[in-house]
Design a protein around this motif. Sequence first.
Motif, short mmCIF file in Angstrom:
data_model
loop_
_atom_site.label_atom_id
_atom_site.label_comp_id
_atom_site.label_asym_id
_atom_site.label_seq_id
_atom_site.Cartn_x
_atom_site.Cartn_y
_atom_site.Cartn_z
N GLY A 102 0.86 -1.19 0.00
CA GLY A 102 0.00 0.00 0.00
C GLY A 102 0.89 1.23 0.00
O GLY A 102 2.11 1.15 0.24
N ASP A 122 0.49 3.57 2.11
CA ASP A 122 0.74 3.86 3.53
C ASP A 122 2.16 3.44 3.92
O ASP A 122 2.81 4.11 4.72
CB ASP A 122 -0.26 3.10 4.42
N LEU A 125 4.81 5.88 2.69
CA LEU A 125 4.73 7.10 3.51
C LEU A 125 5.38 6.85 4.87
O LEU A 125 6.13 7.69 5.38
CB LEU A 125 3.27 7.53 3.67
N TYR A 133 -0.87 11.19 8.39
CA TYR A 133 0.44 11.88 8.51
C TYR A 133 0.82 12.15 9.97
O TYR A 133 1.94 11.82 10.38
CB TYR A 133 0.46 13.18 7.69
N ALA A 139 -6.81 15.06 0.41
CA ALA A 139 -7.92 14.34 1.02
C ALA A 139 -8.21 15.05 2.35
O ALA A 139 -7.27 15.48 3.01
CB ALA A 139 -7.51 12.89 1.28
N TYR A 171 -4.82 9.91 -5.37
CA TYR A 171 -6.05 10.15 -6.14
C TYR A 171 -5.81 10.81 -7.49
O TYR A 171 -6.75 11.27 -8.14
CB TYR A 171 -7.01 11.01 -5.30
N THR A 210 -0.67 4.76 -5.28
CA THR A 210 -1.32 3.55 -4.78
C THR A 210 -2.07 2.83 -5.89
O THR A 210 -2.51 3.47 -6.85
CB THR A 210 -2.30 3.89 -3.64
N SER A 242 -4.66 1.17 -4.84
CA SER A 242 -5.91 0.92 -4.09
C SER A 242 -7.14 1.56 -4.71
O SER A 242 -8.25 1.10 -4.48
CB SER A 242 -5.78 1.47 -2.66
N LYS A 243 -6.95 2.65 -5.43
CA LYS A 243 -8.11 3.42 -5.92
C LYS A 243 -8.33 3.15 -7.40
O LYS A 243 -9.22 2.43 -7.79
CB LYS A 243 -7.91 4.91 -5.65
N1 PMP Z 1 -2.82 8.74 0.83
C1 PMP Z 1 -4.08 9.20 0.91
C2 PMP Z 1 -4.30 10.65 0.71
C3 PMP Z 1 -5.14 8.32 1.18
O1 PMP Z 1 -6.39 8.80 1.29
C4 PMP Z 1 -4.88 6.95 1.34
C5 PMP Z 1 -6.03 5.99 1.57
N2 PMP Z 1 -6.44 5.81 2.83
C6 PMP Z 1 -3.56 6.53 1.28
C7 PMP Z 1 -2.56 7.43 1.00
C8 PMP Z 1 -3.14 5.11 1.53
O2 PMP Z 1 -3.72 4.21 0.70
P1 PMP Z 1 -3.13 2.76 0.49
O3 PMP Z 1 -2.28 2.43 1.70
O4 PMP Z 1 -4.32 1.89 0.36
O5 PMP Z 1 -2.30 2.84 -0.73
#
Ligand code: PMP
Length: 353
Positions: free
Chosen positions: A84, A86, A89, A113, A154, A183, A206, A208-209
């Motif tokens: 992910g 996350d 980061l 963060y 976000a 995003y 990511t 994920s989206k």
């Molecule tokens: N950055 C932002 C701004 C997010 O909203 C998210 C989702 N929760 C993530 C990072 C992390 O997403 P993921 O770990 O699923 O890649």
Amino acid sequence: MSRYINEKLSTLDAYVPGEQPKDAEYIKLNTNESPYPPHPSVYEAVRKQAGFLNLYSDPESKELTEKVAENYNLEYENLLMTNGSDEILAFAFAAYGGGRKRFVFPSVTYGFYPVFAGLFGVKYEEKPPREDFSINADDYCGVNANVVIANPNAPTGLTLSIGEIEKIAATNKKYVVIIDEAYVDFGGESALGLINKYGNLLVTRTFSKSFSLAGGRLGFGAGSRELIADLKKVKYSFNPYNVNRMTAAAGVAAMDNWDYYANNCLKIAEIRDKYKRKFRELGFFVTDSKANFLFVSHEKISGEELYSRLREKGILIRHFDKNPIENFNRITVGLEEQMEILYKETEKIIRES
Ligand code: PMP
């Protein structure tokens, strides 16, 4: 909490993920997942790798890294695949924060963060956005600190231009500037093209989206070779096999079907813009989101109440109780049918308020 936990963690407020309820079937518009399933070839790739689960995954995620490099027109050495975004980061906070090395980020942004900062003992400063929630890029120029900005941000969905990102990177050359592009595929401008120009720029992405892989946990960081070497040092000091073999294969299959996902993003952006208009017509304040969610509030009803009333109707959205966004909800853009049900129910609630 036990009496054994270390002091630093005892005061840390952990991140609270969006609800994943199992008690009923909800129209789930609360965690910014894609409403579209993975491409069929992803299923096959995952199934194939399941037969090799007795073996560790490739710590380098070589095949996936090569695919990502090819698709984004980057060099292999500029990339690091993670569990992910996350995780990338987290690696960045661990690598670049601590001691006198601070982080600066907006006060209205991704709630993880400050949690990463707390976990790794990193000092940070939060900059309030303008009244309309937009970020003033000048607040981040020459700040003598690492910077992390989600673009689109976000939960507002608002964007900075590439020129503004460039200004932030150019005026903080002694520090790392992280642009979280979770995003970006729904309408923002990517800073990936700047990583060769600014050695201090780290872009995080990511799957994920836009790539319908939230449950697979896949993300990556892109930056100069030196930054990637730092982040690899953290990874190899933490979890060398951070991307499991099924997820890595899913990522490769996703990259091989780029057009399917690009088309899904276009559909999501269209649905987003349609309901942005419709919610405004209902009297909502709606930011000009370029992400796969809407950020909304209404004078007639509190954010909390709208969230609760929709939940009773089987629709889940995300409510934030933190000042100054306690009256807002974030609504993930779902399928047109789901959005229409959400809209009709919201219309009834507003009429009754
Ligand atoms: N950055 C932002 C701004 C997010 O909203 C998210 C989702 N929760 C993530 C990072 C992390 O997403 P993921 O770990 O699923 O890649």
